[in-house]
Scaffold this motif. Structure first.
Motif, PDB file in Angstrom:
ATOM      1  N   VAL A 134       0.841  -1.203   0.000  1.00 23.26           N
ATOM      2  CA  VAL A 134       0.000   0.000   0.000  1.00 23.26           C
ATOM      3  C   VAL A 134       0.872   1.246   0.000  1.00 23.26           C
ATOM      4  N   ASP A 135       1.929   1.235   0.804  1.00 21.98           N
ATOM      5  CA  ASP A 135       2.872   2.350   0.849  1.00 21.98           C
ATOM      6  C   ASP A 135       3.510   2.572  -0.517  1.00 21.98           C
ATOM      7  N   CYS A 136       3.869   1.486  -1.167  1.00 26.87           N
ATOM      8  CA  CYS A 136       4.487   1.555  -2.494  1.00 26.87           C
ATOM      9  C   CYS A 136       3.524   2.149  -3.519  1.00 26.87           C
ATOM     10  N   LEU A 137       2.291   1.667  -3.545  1.00 23.62           N
ATOM     11  CA  LEU A 137       1.311   2.172  -4.508  1.00 23.62           C
ATOM     12  C   LEU A 137       0.955   3.625  -4.230  1.00 23.62           C
ATOM     13  N   LYS A 138       0.943   4.027  -2.970  1.00 20.25           N
ATOM     14  CA  LYS A 138       0.693   5.426  -2.645  1.00 20.25           C
ATOM     15  C   LYS A 138       1.774   6.314  -3.246  1.00 20.25           C
ATOM     16  N   SER A 141      -7.450  12.903  -4.767  1.00 16.78           N
ATOM     17  CA  SER A 141      -6.636  11.724  -5.014  1.00 16.78           C
ATOM     18  C   SER A 141      -7.285  10.837  -6.063  1.00 16.78           C
ATOM     19  N   PRO A 142      -6.455  10.023  -6.747  1.00 18.25           N
ATOM     20  CA  PRO A 142      -7.013   9.087  -7.732  1.00 18.25           C
ATOM     21  C   PRO A 142      -7.999   8.118  -7.082  1.00 18.25           C
ATOM     22  N   GLN A 143      -8.986   7.705  -7.874  1.00 17.18           N
ATOM     23  CA  GLN A 143      -9.971   6.733  -7.407  1.00 17.18           C
ATOM     24  C   GLN A 143      -9.630   5.353  -7.957  1.00 17.18           C
ATOM     25  N   ILE A 144      -9.990   4.338  -7.184  1.00 15.41           N
ATOM     26  CA  ILE A 144      -9.790   2.957  -7.600  1.00 15.41           C
ATOM     27  C   ILE A 144     -11.146   2.365  -7.953  1.00 15.41           C
ATOM     28  N   HIS A 145     -11.227   1.757  -9.136  1.00 15.56           N
ATOM     29  CA  HIS A 145     -12.461   1.114  -9.580  1.00 15.56           C
ATOM     30  C   HIS A 145     -12.196  -0.365  -9.842  1.00 15.56           C
ATOM     31  N   GLU A 146     -13.167  -1.178  -9.467  1.00 12.85           N
ATOM     32  CA  GLU A 146     -13.140  -2.597  -9.835  1.00 12.85           C
ATOM     33  C   GLU A 146     -14.178  -2.772 -10.924  1.00 12.85           C
ATOM     34  N   GLY A 147     -13.701  -2.778 -12.167  1.00 12.78           N
ATOM     35  CA  GLY A 147     -14.627  -2.709 -13.289  1.00 12.78           C
ATOM     36  C   GLY A 147     -15.322  -1.359 -13.256  1.00 12.78           C
ATOM     37  N   ALA A 148     -16.645  -1.355 -13.125  1.00 13.60           N
ATOM     38  CA  ALA A 148     -17.407  -0.106 -13.075  1.00 13.60           C
ATOM     39  C   ALA A 148     -17.719   0.326 -11.648  1.00 13.60           C
ATOM     40  N   ILE A 149     -17.276  -0.454 -10.654  1.00 12.57           N
ATOM     41  CA  ILE A 149     -17.631  -0.178  -9.251  1.00 12.57           C
ATOM     42  C   ILE A 149     -16.510   0.591  -8.568  1.00 12.57           C
ATOM     43  N   HIS A 150     -16.869   1.695  -7.922  1.00 15.60           N
ATOM     44  CA  HIS A 150     -15.894   2.490  -7.178  1.00 15.60           C
ATOM     45  C   HIS A 150     -15.537   1.766  -5.880  1.00 15.60           C
ATOM     46  N   VAL A 151     -14.235   1.577  -5.645  1.00 18.29           N
ATOM     47  CA  VAL A 151     -13.764   0.911  -4.429  1.00 18.29           C
ATOM     48  C   VAL A 151     -13.563   1.970  -3.354  1.00 18.29           C
ATOM     49  N   LYS A 152     -14.423   1.987  -2.354  1.00 25.75           N
ATOM     50  CA  LYS A 152     -14.387   3.029  -1.332  1.00 25.75           C
ATOM     51  C   LYS A 152     -13.158   2.939  -0.441  1.00 25.75           C
ATOM     52  N   THR A 153     -12.635   1.752  -0.254  1.00 28.44           N
ATOM     53  CA  THR A 153     -11.461   1.596   0.609  1.00 28.44           C
ATOM     54  C   THR A 153     -10.170   1.987  -0.085  1.00 28.44           C
ATOM     55  N   GLY A 154     -10.251   2.278  -1.373  1.00 28.93           N
ATOM     56  CA  GLY A 154      -9.071   2.726  -2.105  1.00 28.93           C
ATOM     57  C   GLY A 154      -7.972   1.682  -2.147  1.00 28.93           C
ATOM     58  N   LEU A 155      -6.740   2.138  -1.926  1.00 31.77           N
ATOM     59  CA  LEU A 155      -5.581   1.255  -2.043  1.00 31.77           C
ATOM     60  C   LEU A 155      -5.520   0.194  -0.952  1.00 31.77           C
ATOM     61  N   GLU A 156      -6.311   0.334   0.089  1.00 37.67           N
ATOM     62  CA  GLU A 156      -6.317  -0.664   1.167  1.00 37.67           C
ATOM     63  C   GLU A 156      -6.724  -2.044   0.648  1.00 37.67           C
ATOM     64  N   ILE A 157      -7.412  -2.085  -0.495  1.00 38.73           N
ATOM     65  CA  ILE A 157      -7.857  -3.359  -1.070  1.00 38.73           C
ATOM     66  C   ILE A 157      -6.666  -4.245  -1.438  1.00 38.73           C
TER      67      ILE A 157
END
Length: 690
Positions: free
Chosen positions: A301-305, A315-331
């Motif tokens: 997570v530190d590396c990706l940040k 900050s950039p958003q993380i999506h899984e396909g069309a779904i917004h991942v609310k936990t962000g990089l923690e996934i």
């Protein structure tokens, strides 16, 4: 540093002053500067050499000032000087610690005397300013201005102090009368101008501090751009101080507002550059910190940040396909991450490949392979786009809708873009790459793209060593195949069927069905190209050489590594195929052998192509769709003729025969589990079974 071979009095009377420079005596230009600025007899002649500075453009002044600057290696504690002069000019109560600094008092006094004796003319101010710059030629730009201001404060501070002397101080009153304080009328424009200079010198100190940090000019170009204004700023600062000195001692009556106006104009341009410097330095400092984190991350997570996380709310958003991942990089915490880095152009094949990898990672996800579980692997797409216009945004959204894994959505330059393009770190240069990171945030494969294209999910967990093992695992077989099949060409983007057997009808039927599907519209739409080779078609004598080559590998009993055991399993499978009464098939994509198959289910798979043709597109690969349907047909064939147990009780020979399993999907030599021996003396009461 020696500024003059003559005493300060010579400067006041206009005597020719000789300056030591580089070991020689510089008497021409500098002496003319001094003499014409202080002597009334050369006033008209000097005008031909020294114009009114208010009639000069900044670039003309810049050229003249640069001629006076040699190096900046002469030491000067600018912080101490600034604290002293600012405390005096601003009349603050700040206590400045006693310390030694250079230049020493004679130098300051020499400059002060030169300013005091400057005639009341703009071109004389210009001459004295150039004289000061020449004398301070080995000091930094900020030191030149501060030393001149310090020289001014010798006289200005004396005036301020004596102006406060009370009637009960005899010594102070004597000095006050000698300096004629009671008769000198000081206008407010002098303190206003010097106060203004003190505050604006902070810009110069800021620039000097940044320059001393040693930033690369390519990283902070605004520092170099500011340097175009710095000499002119220093010039007008010194010229303003010279004019203020003349007004202070009462020998001139310059309009100081004119000097302030010219100084303000250059400060405005300088401030623009300094603001740009601040932004660029902020970016570089942020990049430096990100590099430190990327090189020694706490975890993934530190590396990706460090690569994509913005220091702010946007900050950039993380999506899984069309779904917004609310936990962000923690996934991605505690996960291995395949980071797909690409532009938006011509990446359909790569997306299709990664969709296929994603599907394979979901199958038996908890199964441990080489000590890794598929469920611990994630895929993240980081698109790199120079200009996120509306067309690019729509293109991204269209591509994102077709993926099943994670994607970064950020329509600006990524904060870690320089790390991504750094050849010593990730090294992205425009072509799609897939660096693989472990849960600790370190790269385990700088680019797994070719590895995955060649081997697919078989390359799991996608280290370079996995590709080496796979190459070693199959290389020997390709060597045997190529020796037995002259003209065989193996291309990475093509599928190859190699087949053979003793049943000519099966071979004819298989070849016919294969030729049909090669021309099928579905394969054309999927860009599938199939080559096929029948072993021994042109030369039947090559068939035995193929099996001899396989046999020789079987005789190698050295199983030093896990891959050696896998090779022996392949050899056993091939000999099992050899005994199939119908035939056998090898299917590969490039060098990656996908299937060692039996004749009957392989033929049925081709013959029933209509039943699974849509899977070619859905499964993102002909080989995956073929193998899936083949395994279903193989189970059906095996179910019709299961392996059997043969009773040899009535076998009359005294030699145990070799009997193959009648199941065509097996064909292995049957194991002897028991032999019943019957004694020829039938009257013996006891018979023994072994």
């Amino acid at each position: 540093m020696s500024f003059s071979n003559s005493p300060p009095a010579a400067a006041a009377t206009g005597t020719l002053v000789q300056l030591q420079h580089g070991g020689g005596t510089a008497t021409n230009n500098n002496s003319l500067i001094q003499k014409s600025a202080t002597s009334p007899h050369s006033h008209q002649k000097a005008n031909n050499y020294f114009p009114n500075p208010f009639e000069l453009h900044d670039n003309q002044i810049l050229d003249k000032v640069y001629l006076t600057h040699v190096t900046d290696d002469q030491f000067c504690d600018t912080d101490i000087i600034f604290d002293l002069v600012s405390a005096l000019i601003l009349q603050s109560n700040t206590q400045i610690p006693v310390t030694g600094f250079k230049p020493d008092f004679p130098t300051l006094k020499l400059i002060s005397c030169q300013m005091i004796t400057t005639r009341n003319a703009a071109h004389c101010v210009h001459q004295t300013t150039l004289w000061i710059l020449q004398n301070l030629r080995s000091y930094s730009w900020d030191a030149k201005a501060l030393i001149t201001l310090a020289a001014f404060t010798l006289e200005y501070g004396n005036y301020l102090q004596l102006n406060r002397v009370t009637a009960t101080d005899p010594i102070g009153n004597s000095l006050r009368q000698l300096n004629q304080i009671q008769t000198r009328k000081i206008s407010t424009d002098i303190p206003e101008l010097v106060n203004f200079i003190v505050h604006k010198l902070l810009h110069l100190k800021e620039w000097a501090a940044w320059s001393a940090e040693g930033y690369d000019p390519e990283d902070v170009p605004a520092l170099t751009e500011a340097l175009q204004e710095i000499p002119v700023f220093v010039y007008w600062t010194i010229a303003s101080i010279v004019a203020s000195t003349g007004n202070l001692v009462g020998i001139s009556d310059y309009k100081l507002s004119e000097y302030r106006e010219r100084l303000s104009g250059i400060i405005q341009k300088l401030v623009v550059h300094l603001n740009n410097c601040k932004l660029q330095i902020s970016y570089i400092d942020d990049l430096f910190n990100r590099r430190k984190i990327f090189d020694k991350p706490k975890d993934i997570v530190d590396c990706l940040k460090a690569l994509i996380h913005h220091n702010g709310t946007d900050s950039p958003q993380i999506h899984e396909g069309a779904i917004h991942v609310k936990t962000g990089l923690e996934i991605f915490r505690n996960k291995h991450v395949l980071v797909f880095i690409s532009s938006l152009d011509s990446i359909e094949d790569e997306i299709s490949l990664l969709n296929s990898i994603y599907e394979r990672l979901q199958e038996n996800s908890k199964e441990s392979i080489k000590g890794f579980k598929k469920e611990d692997f994630k895929i993240l797409w980081i698109p790199i786009v120079n200009n996120w216009d509306d067309i690019r945004k729509e293109r991204f959204r269209a591509l994102k809708s077709g993926i099943k894994w994670y994607a970064v959505e950020y329509f600006y330059e990524l904060p870690g873009h320089r790390i991504i393009t750094d050849p010593e770190r990730i090294g992205y240069i425009g072509n799609p790459i897939i660096p693989v990171f472990n849960p600790q945030g370190y790269i385990t494969n700088i680019d797994a793209m070719d590895l995955i294209f060649q081997w697919g999910i078989d390359a799991f967990p996608f280290r370079k060593s996995d590709g080496i093992d796979l190459t070693f695992k199959w290389k020997w077989l390709w060597d045997v195949i190529k020796k037995a099949t002259p003209g065989l060409q193996v291309k990475g983007d093509r599928y190859i069927f190699i087949y053979g057997g003793t049943n000519n009808k099966w071979i004819q039927d298989f070849t016919l069905e294969l030729e049909k599907i090669k021309r099928h519209e579905t394969l054309k739409r999927a860009d599938v190209i199939i080559d096929n080779y029948q072993l021994g078609k042109d030369d039947p004598n090559r068939v035995p050489s193929f099996w001899i080559g396989v046999e020789r590998k079987k005789q190698n009993k050295k199983h030093q590594e896990a891959v050696d055991c896998e090779i022996q399993d392949i050899v056993k499978s091939l000999f099992c195929l050899k005994r199939d009464p119908q035939g056998w098939v090898i299917l590969s994509k490039g060098q990656n052998i996908k299937l060692l198959g039996h004749g009957e289910p392989a033929y049925q798979t081709l013959a029933e192509f209509q039943n699974w043709k849509d899977k070619v597109l859905e499964k993102e690969g002909f080989d995956i769709a073929f193998k899936e349907y083949y395994e279903m047909k193989a189970k059906e064939v095996s179910g019709r003729e299961p392996c059997e147990v043969v009773n040899v009780d009535t076998y009359s020979s005294n030699v145990i025969a070799t009997i193959a399993c009648p199941n065509p999907m097996c064909g292995r030599v049957m194991e002897v589990s028991s032999v019943h021996y019957k004694c020829c003396h039938r009257d013996e009461p006891n018979n023994f079974g072994v």
